[in-house]
Design an enzyme around this catalytic site. Sequence first.
Site, PDB file in Angstrom:
ATOM      1  N   PHE A 138       0.833  -1.195   0.000  1.00  0.00           N
ATOM      2  CA  PHE A 138       0.000   0.000   0.000  1.00  0.00           C
ATOM      3  C   PHE A 138       0.869   1.248   0.000  1.00  0.00           C
ATOM      4  O   PHE A 138       1.791   1.390   0.786  1.00  0.00           O
ATOM      5  CB  PHE A 138      -0.911  -0.011   1.229  1.00  0.00           C
ATOM      6  CG  PHE A 138      -1.767   1.220   1.371  1.00  0.00           C
ATOM      7  CD1 PHE A 138      -2.771   1.494   0.451  1.00  0.00           C
ATOM      8  CD2 PHE A 138      -1.557   2.108   2.414  1.00  0.00           C
ATOM      9  CE1 PHE A 138      -3.556   2.632   0.575  1.00  0.00           C
ATOM     10  CE2 PHE A 138      -2.339   3.244   2.551  1.00  0.00           C
ATOM     11  CZ  PHE A 138      -3.343   3.511   1.624  1.00  0.00           C
ATOM     12  N   MET A 507      -0.371  32.738 -23.015  1.00  0.00           N
ATOM     13  CA  MET A 507       0.691  32.376 -23.944  1.00  0.00           C
ATOM     14  C   MET A 507       0.204  31.355 -24.963  1.00  0.00           C
ATOM     15  O   MET A 507       0.620  31.388 -26.137  1.00  0.00           O
ATOM     16  CB  MET A 507       1.904  31.842 -23.183  1.00  0.00           C
ATOM     17  CG  MET A 507       3.166  31.744 -24.031  1.00  0.00           C
ATOM     18  SD  MET A 507       3.714  33.338 -24.698  1.00  0.00           S
ATOM     19  CE  MET A 507       4.597  34.013 -23.295  1.00  0.00           C
TER      20      MET A 507
END
Length: 599
Positions: A138, A507
């Site tokens: 995990f 941009m």
Amino acid sequence: MLTQLVQAQATTASRGKCTGYERKTKMELNGADIVVRCLAEEGVDHVFGYPGGAVLYIYDAIYKQDAFKHILVRHEQAAVHAADAYSRSSDKIGVALVTSGPGLTNAVTGIATAYMDSIPMVIISGQVPTHAIGEDAFQECDTVGITRPCVKHNFLVRDVKELAETMRRAFYIARTGRPGPVLVDIPKDITVATCKYTARRGEVRMRSYAPVAKGHQGQIKKAVQMLATAERPMIYAGGGVVLSDASAELHALVELTGAPCTTTLMGLGGYPAGEDKFVGMPGMHGTYEANLAMQNCDVLIAVGARFDDRVIGNPKHFSQTPRKIVHVDIDPSSISKRVRVDVPIVGNVKDVLQDMITLYTQAVAETPANTAQLAKWWEQINTWRGRKCLDYASSDSVIKPQFVVEKLWEVTGGNAFVTSDVGQHQMWAAQYYGFNKPRRWINSGGLGTMGVGLPYAMGVQMANPDSDIAVITGEASIQMNIQELSTCSQYRLTPKILCLNNRYLGMVRQWQQIDYGSRYSESYVDALPDFVKLAESYGHVGLRIEKPADVEPAIREAFTKHKKRLVFLDFITDQTENVWPMVKAGKGLTEMLLGSEDL
């Protein structure tokens, strides 16, 4: 990547301490306590992090000490960005602490950002217990494998007896040679295991890692001879000047030679923008005079710069004009990587510049420089300056983003620490703020990471608590780490956020206009929050500014009336404004677009 690291050799007495622990030369400590003790040894004042299962023993050790302060961010990426800016804005090493699995992967963007800009920092990551590594446990991930391409070095600690030495090596590697991020991955069982701890004695020494500091004297002499006889000299400085604290030496060399100086995006502030010999930033959005001087000089002295694609454009075009090139860099792999150079000098920028200054002074005493040719060179440069490439059309009805940056400079006297996100606003900040001091301009140059602006400001303020700090951002970038408004509230951090809000990915929109037939695919930012109310919901001050006449008063209010508060200034700006000049990808430095009329 460093390989086959050998054990460090202790030489002098220890200078580390850790308040809250029993001060003995040797003691039995668990791994978590050793981590905290080592951080204290290194003089760490702040650690930016986020807890999780794999690092809880370390957090428990942090709870029991008062040698440094932990800053709880709201996302692991922000922890690394903040530690990064902490380092950029000071002479300290930033430290980030994250847990295993998603904690580490969330941090990778920040690590890569620091790596691309050669920022010294140490990242401590938790890992599943050693017996579970490789078992798909995990929250397990291959931290060493994932980060290998974007760190200067990384370690996986498998024995608690190696932990202290590994931590010391990590700091040493991060700060020496070409700086960079170093990661230490620590399995949870290592943090609870115990061993005898010995305090550090002296500086770390590693036989397999010995970066060069002093440049080769013969190469430096060749460089000085070229510079002394040049008719059109040019000094091109990059982030290495800032990282090596060599601004004073760069200034001295420029004054001594009379050569024009250009600094890259990462080098801004390394040479004062207010000096007459500064010709601006070079490259894609550099000035007309800087780019033409770069292309037409006869001797180019590159100092701590990489000749990257955003600076020189097309390498073949750049190499068409004959010139002699001297390249000074701490990293030999950066020299002649993109452009063939005539005189390579490997060494620390500060040390090499000191030697160059001494030898140049001796050289011109024997053979005076060609002042007549230098005067003609400056006449040409001033003719290029006459184009006034950074002029823009002012307006009384709509806020121009450049105007906001200019007013910020006026209000702060050019003395603020300025962080930015990435996009048009980043370039306008670089073009119009006018940095006169090093380490005041904090931005992501190499990776171009959106979302860095606010966590950068957090790191800057922790390192420089009494300074004015401004974040220049856009409405898209700021949302990538906007949860850190919560961190700012918890720790009473007070940056002023200037959002140049044009409702576009600016941009991207500019490139779509120029190269994609104005087809604005997914570049309009819809469904924006009310930033004023959002800031207020976190306990901060929010201001919306829609008229040019209100720009300066709002900025002054933020830095005076609300000096002790975080202020979010939402400037509604011109949606059509572009960043000029611009060198399109694949083009050369002389193929600049100076405005929309060139489209």
